[in-house]
Write an enzyme that holds these catalytic residues in place. Sequence first.
Site, mmCIF file in Angstrom:
data_model
loop_
_atom_site.group_PDB
_atom_site.id
_atom_site.type_symbol
_atom_site.label_atom_id
_atom_site.label_comp_id
_atom_site.label_asym_id
_atom_site.label_seq_id
_atom_site.Cartn_x
_atom_site.Cartn_y
_atom_site.Cartn_z
ATOM 1 N N TYR A 142 37.267 -12.432 21.665
ATOM 2 C CA TYR A 142 37.851 -11.116 21.434
ATOM 3 C C TYR A 142 37.735 -10.200 22.651
ATOM 4 O O TYR A 142 38.509 -9.266 22.802
ATOM 5 C CB TYR A 142 37.171 -10.428 20.250
ATOM 6 C CG TYR A 142 37.703 -10.816 18.897
ATOM 7 C CD1 TYR A 142 37.645 -12.131 18.463
ATOM 8 C CD2 TYR A 142 38.249 -9.868 18.054
ATOM 9 C CE1 TYR A 142 38.115 -12.485 17.210
ATOM 10 C CE2 TYR A 142 38.719 -10.209 16.796
ATOM 11 C CZ TYR A 142 38.651 -11.517 16.385
ATOM 12 O OH TYR A 142 39.114 -11.853 15.150
ATOM 13 N N LYS A 190 30.483 -24.883 17.718
ATOM 14 C CA LYS A 190 31.305 -26.062 18.022
ATOM 15 C C LYS A 190 30.709 -26.680 19.281
ATOM 16 O O LYS A 190 31.367 -26.809 20.326
ATOM 17 C CB LYS A 190 32.775 -25.615 18.197
ATOM 18 C CG LYS A 190 33.777 -26.728 18.353
ATOM 19 C CD LYS A 190 34.058 -27.494 17.073
ATOM 20 C CE LYS A 190 34.969 -28.686 17.335
ATOM 21 N NZ LYS A 190 35.111 -29.560 16.160
ATOM 22 N N ASP A 222 34.072 -26.728 11.922
ATOM 23 C CA ASP A 222 35.024 -27.434 11.056
ATOM 24 C C ASP A 222 34.319 -27.947 9.799
ATOM 25 O O ASP A 222 34.802 -27.818 8.683
ATOM 26 C CB ASP A 222 35.752 -28.561 11.815
ATOM 27 C CG ASP A 222 34.834 -29.429 12.660
ATOM 28 O OD1 ASP A 222 33.634 -29.112 12.781
ATOM 29 O OD2 ASP A 222 35.324 -30.441 13.204
ATOM 30 N N ASP A 246 35.199 -14.475 11.970
ATOM 31 C CA ASP A 246 36.411 -13.857 11.445
ATOM 32 C C ASP A 246 37.079 -14.809 10.450
ATOM 33 O O ASP A 246 37.427 -14.431 9.329
ATOM 34 C CB ASP A 246 37.364 -13.531 12.607
ATOM 35 C CG ASP A 246 38.654 -12.910 12.121
ATOM 36 O OD1 ASP A 246 38.586 -12.021 11.250
ATOM 37 O OD2 ASP A 246 39.734 -13.308 12.606
ATOM 38 N N ASP A 250 37.018 -14.723 5.934
ATOM 39 C CA ASP A 250 38.223 -14.669 5.091
ATOM 40 C C ASP A 250 38.211 -15.837 4.116
ATOM 41 O O ASP A 250 38.525 -15.689 2.935
ATOM 42 C CB ASP A 250 39.504 -14.742 5.946
ATOM 43 C CG ASP A 250 40.110 -13.372 6.222
ATOM 44 O OD1 ASP A 250 39.332 -12.403 6.347
ATOM 45 O OD2 ASP A 250 41.350 -13.270 6.315
HETATM 46 C C1 IPM Z 1 38.478 -8.235 10.713
HETATM 47 C C2 IPM Z 1 39.913 -8.123 11.156
HETATM 48 C C3 IPM Z 1 39.947 -7.750 12.639
HETATM 49 C C4 IPM Z 1 39.248 -8.856 13.389
HETATM 50 C C5 IPM Z 1 41.343 -7.482 13.216
HETATM 51 C C6 IPM Z 1 42.091 -6.434 12.459
HETATM 52 C C7 IPM Z 1 41.286 -7.146 14.690
HETATM 53 O O1 IPM Z 1 40.596 -9.299 10.906
HETATM 54 O O2 IPM Z 1 37.756 -7.220 10.755
HETATM 55 O O3 IPM Z 1 38.059 -9.316 10.307
HETATM 56 O O4 IPM Z 1 39.859 -9.870 13.727
HETATM 57 O O5 IPM Z 1 38.063 -8.697 13.674
HETATM 58 MN MN MN Z 2 39.429 -10.827 9.867
#
Ligand code: IPM
Ligand code: MN
Length: 357
Positions: A142, A190, A222, A246, A250
């Site tokens: 990032y 990884k 993975d 990240d 999710d």
């Molecule tokens: C998160 C989001 C952010 C990230 C984006 C919006 C830049 O997906 O907070 O997880 O990737 O960190």
């Molecule tokens: Mn995210």
Amino acid sequence: MKMKIAVLPGDGIGPEIVGVALDVTKAICEKFGHELTYKKALVGACAIDDCGDPYPESTHQLCMESDAVLFGALGSPKYDNDPTAKVRPEQGLLAMRKKLGLYANIRPVTTFKSLIYKSPLRTDLIEGADFVTIRELTGGLYFGRPQGRSENGDTAYDTCIYSRYEIERIVRLAFGYAQQRRKKLTIVDKANVLATSRLWREVAKEIAKDYPDVTTEFLFVDNAAMRMIQWPKDFDVIVTENMFGDILTDESSVITGSLGMLPSASVGVHTSLFEPIHGSWPQAAGKDIANPIATILSAAMMMEYAFKLNKEAALIREAVDASLEQGYVTADIAAKDAPSYKTSEVGKWIVDYIKKA
Ligand code: IPM
Ligand code: MN
């Protein structure tokens, strides 16, 4: 207690969900006799529209002067669909994380009894799952430079960089968490491919010696992605680098039944920040349909982490649990053929619960 909060609604559904979380925070302060002051500021696409900067200096100053930051979400299709845009809303979030020194993002996952059936995963696999992912938030792909395009535009590059110092501080924080919980730490990397991951593993192995009471496990990302879905109950604390964190967090939201349920806390050098893990869902903006629970639970984390107010946090969680159990929920988590409610209606129900408690 005096609380000074910076409120950053952001874009899309941000203002609606943060509005509800702020109402909940006000109700809690009233109930427990805390003195709340707050100021709102812009971040993301709305800040670009206002002044050309997705994280304006005035917003940063407000965050620095506050005891905590309550943030919604940012992003806009206007920029998502324009890869040539030089200034992007997401840069605001990255600048905010970097300038506030928020190197650790804490994302807990638990299941909610009344939502278990919403998960595509089998109930017996997920019932009782309870783990927390600690995502490194200010390094890796990032932020690594160089990043860009070759002159002819046909090649693009990102750089993943981690220093020993960055790894050490977050791995120590994760061990500390594991000690407070079930004493198991999973380090996700990884290391079979990436040099940065091999440094993570090396540093983590050294630090592990200082925490003999914690069982340390290393998993390739993975494999971790698969195990998280197959045996989520095997995890207690997970620590990992920015990009892996990240993606995995999710994925972990599937266990709770909806992305609209997962809160987070970002902590580090300066003011801590509290935000839902989901995005700005621009298609739903202004429709009063977004699930406010992730942001309300982020406010609960704020009580706990920024102010050490555990009873206040517990009451927020109790109110959320009650709304779930009684089916007073938004459409994304409503039972089949059951009624669903608007963002503001769910918010009001939860505020009323707190007032009556
Ligand atoms: C998160 C989001 C952010 C990230 C984006 C919006 C830049 O997906 O907070 O997880 O990737 O960190
Ligand atoms: Mn995210």
